[in-house]
Scaffold this motif. Structure first.
Motif, PDB file in Angstrom:
ATOM      1  N   THR A 188      -9.719  -2.163  -9.944  1.00 29.50           N
ATOM      2  CA  THR A 188      -9.393  -1.234  -8.923  1.00 29.50           C
ATOM      3  C   THR A 188      -8.387  -0.231  -9.869  1.00 29.50           C
ATOM      4  O   THR A 188      -8.460   0.948  -9.238  1.00 29.50           O
ATOM      5  CB  THR A 188      -8.739  -1.893  -7.719  1.00 29.50           C
TER       6      THR A 188
ATOM      7  N   ALA B 228      -2.563  -5.810  -2.434  1.00 29.31           N
ATOM      8  CA  ALA B 228      -2.823  -5.619  -1.129  1.00 29.31           C
ATOM      9  C   ALA B 228      -3.970  -6.218  -0.256  1.00 29.31           C
ATOM     10  O   ALA B 228      -4.227  -6.799   0.682  1.00 29.31           O
ATOM     11  CB  ALA B 228      -2.231  -4.766  -0.449  1.00 29.31           C
ATOM     12  N   GLY B 229      -5.168  -5.562  -1.105  1.00 30.17           N
ATOM     13  CA  GLY B 229      -6.456  -5.925  -0.532  1.00 30.17           C
ATOM     14  C   GLY B 229      -7.079  -7.563  -0.876  1.00 30.17           C
ATOM     15  O   GLY B 229      -7.467  -8.022   0.047  1.00 30.17           O
TER      16      GLY B 229
ATOM     17  N   PHE C 130      -7.129   0.253  -1.515  1.00 35.22           N
ATOM     18  CA  PHE C 130      -7.114  -0.888  -1.013  1.00 35.22           C
ATOM     19  C   PHE C 130      -8.258  -1.433  -0.553  1.00 35.22           C
ATOM     20  O   PHE C 130      -8.404  -2.710  -0.828  1.00 35.22           O
ATOM     21  CB  PHE C 130      -6.030  -0.659   0.069  1.00 35.22           C
TER      22      PHE C 130
ATOM     23  N   ALA D 148      -2.509  -1.476  -4.706  1.00 36.74           N
ATOM     24  CA  ALA D 148      -3.268  -1.656  -3.641  1.00 36.74           C
ATOM     25  C   ALA D 148      -4.370  -2.852  -3.639  1.00 36.74           C
ATOM     26  O   ALA D 148      -4.727  -3.350  -2.794  1.00 36.74           O
ATOM     27  CB  ALA D 148      -4.163  -0.159  -3.449  1.00 36.74           C
TER      28      ALA D 148
ATOM     29  N   ILE E  17       0.695  -1.156  -0.112  1.00 35.05           N
ATOM     30  CA  ILE E  17      -0.068  -0.019   0.210  1.00 35.05           C
ATOM     31  C   ILE E  17       0.876   1.277  -0.032  1.00 35.05           C
ATOM     32  O   ILE E  17       0.578   2.092  -0.620  1.00 35.05           O
ATOM     33  CB  ILE E  17      -0.851  -0.117   1.054  1.00 35.05           C
TER      34      ILE E  17
ATOM     35  N   TYR F   5      -4.766  -9.331   1.655  1.00 31.12           N
ATOM     36  CA  TYR F   5      -5.371  -9.063   3.084  1.00 31.12           C
ATOM     37  C   TYR F   5      -6.816 -10.037   3.478  1.00 31.12           C
ATOM     38  O   TYR F   5      -6.654 -10.612   4.238  1.00 31.12           O
ATOM     39  CB  TYR F   5      -5.710  -7.695   3.238  1.00 31.12           C
TER      40      TYR F   5
ATOM     41  N   HIS G 116      -5.975   6.799  -0.989  1.00 30.97           N
ATOM     42  CA  HIS G 116      -5.304   5.468  -1.508  1.00 30.97           C
ATOM     43  C   HIS G 116      -5.798   4.201  -0.391  1.00 30.97           C
ATOM     44  O   HIS G 116      -5.640   3.247  -1.098  1.00 30.97           O
ATOM     45  CB  HIS G 116      -3.943   5.719  -1.537  1.00 30.97           C
ATOM     46  N   GLY G 117      -5.842   4.569   0.789  1.00 28.64           N
ATOM     47  CA  GLY G 117      -6.344   3.411   1.635  1.00 28.64           C
ATOM     48  C   GLY G 117      -7.631   2.974   1.240  1.00 28.64           C
ATOM     49  O   GLY G 117      -7.797   1.917   1.516  1.00 28.64           O
TER      50      GLY G 117
ATOM     51  N   GLY H  98      -9.870   0.329   5.138  1.00 28.02           N
ATOM     52  CA  GLY H  98      -9.087   1.169   4.269  1.00 28.02           C
ATOM     53  C   GLY H  98      -8.589   2.358   5.078  1.00 28.02           C
ATOM     54  O   GLY H  98      -7.459   2.825   4.757  1.00 28.02           O
TER      55      GLY H  98
END
Length: 305
Positions: free
Chosen positions: A80, A216-217, A43, A213, A21, A220, A39-40, A232
């Motif tokens: 995304t 990363a999601g 994600f 991101a 991220i 996660y 940006h979070g 996020g």
């Protein structure tokens, strides 16, 4: 010592997710000179898209786990990335030459929009999934029965992070797009005079950051087995902290900062009070910035005159 080794593994995995991220933060700042506070939430959108794609593929009767994982990863990255491109066109490009605070306020507003959009579209409840990647390896078993374990999903997260970091480091260093990015980072006006399409380069930076991101999601979701609309915000703050700690504008620095934040949180939660793990992370950030204002791998900013 065995407990320390297990927490080291857990911290590296968590730090790898933060690092992915953080790369998006540092890429946008390096070129545009602003922080993409949405940006979070990108994600988080990537995690929800991965979840929805999982459910669709399973409902269609697809059972081959490797095929499902590959399709979900590609779909999450593509959609995304489209979100990232759209956000740049709507929220950032019109304000790029405005006063300095305008893009930051727009980014914060876009963050709230994405958070509430996800809450309305998917609901406020946590969305769990069953584990898709199971199994692992027993590295050591102590005399008192404590077992050091390395799961397959942990291996997958770390290897994926290393491969993506290598790919995008090569992309920035050895491709035409990377040269355009570095030119825009130095001086956008001069880059445009030399034939660089500045708008396209900035859009591609947002697209690449959003795709990372999404990865990363996806990781996660597989690692923790759940997503929610608020994840996020928390992960975004941690990843932004990681980018600043590592030296914002540096890809290796973003990954190093992510690993540092992941390790600090994990070890503090293991040996001290879990309620104060965030306090520990931000306290160490403050100490580092006092003695190293540009971060661990950051470069001093040269004022153009």
């Amino acid at each position: 010592m065995d407990y320390f080794a297990q927490q080291l593994i857990n911290g590296l995995v968590l730090g790898s997710i933060y690092g992915l991220i953080a790369i998006g933060y540092t890429m946008v700042y390096g070129i545009v000179g602003m922080i993409n506070f949405a940006h979070g939430d990108v994600f988080m959108i990537g995690g929800f898209i991965a979840l929805i794609t999982f459910l669709i593929l399973i409902s269609l009767g697809l059972t081959a786990i490797p095929v499902i994982l590959l399709v979900v990863l590609l779909v999450a990255m593509a959609i995304t990335a489209l979100y990232g491109w759209t956000i740049e066109r709507i929220a950032y490009r019109p304000l790029r030459h405005s006063f300095r605070l305008a893009p930051m306020l727009s980014a914060i507003g876009m963050s709230f929009v994405l958070t509430n959009y996800s809450q309305v579209a998917q609901g406020a409840r946590v969305k769990p999934i069953p584990p898709f990647i199971t199994g692992g390896y027993t590295l050591h078993e102590s005399a008192d029965g404590f077992v050091i374990q390395l799961s397959n999903i942990q291996i997958m997260v770390v290897i994926t992070t290393i491969v993506l970091l290598a790919i995008f480091t090569w992309l920035v260093s050895h491709t035409r797009l990377g040269r355009d990015m570095r030119a825009c980072e130095q001086d956008q006006t001069m880059a445009a005079l030399l034939g660089v399409d500045v708008d396209r380069t900035i859009s591609m930076t947002f697209v690449i950051g959003a795709a990372l991101a999404a990865v990363a999601g996806f990781m996660y979701l597989l690692y923790y087995g759940l997503v929610d609309f608020f994840m996020g915000f928390v992960a975004g703050i941690k990843a932004f902290t990681a980018a600043v700690l590592g030296g914002i504008g540096s890809l290796p620095g973003a990954m190093l900062g992510g690993l540092a934040i992941g390790l600090i949180e994990t070890f503090w939660s293991a040996y001290f009070s879990v309620e104060y793990k965030d306090v520990a992370a931000f306290s160490i950030l403050i100490v580092v910035l006092i003695f190293m204002p540009t971060g661990l791998l950051g470069r001093p900013e040269v004022e153009k005159v």
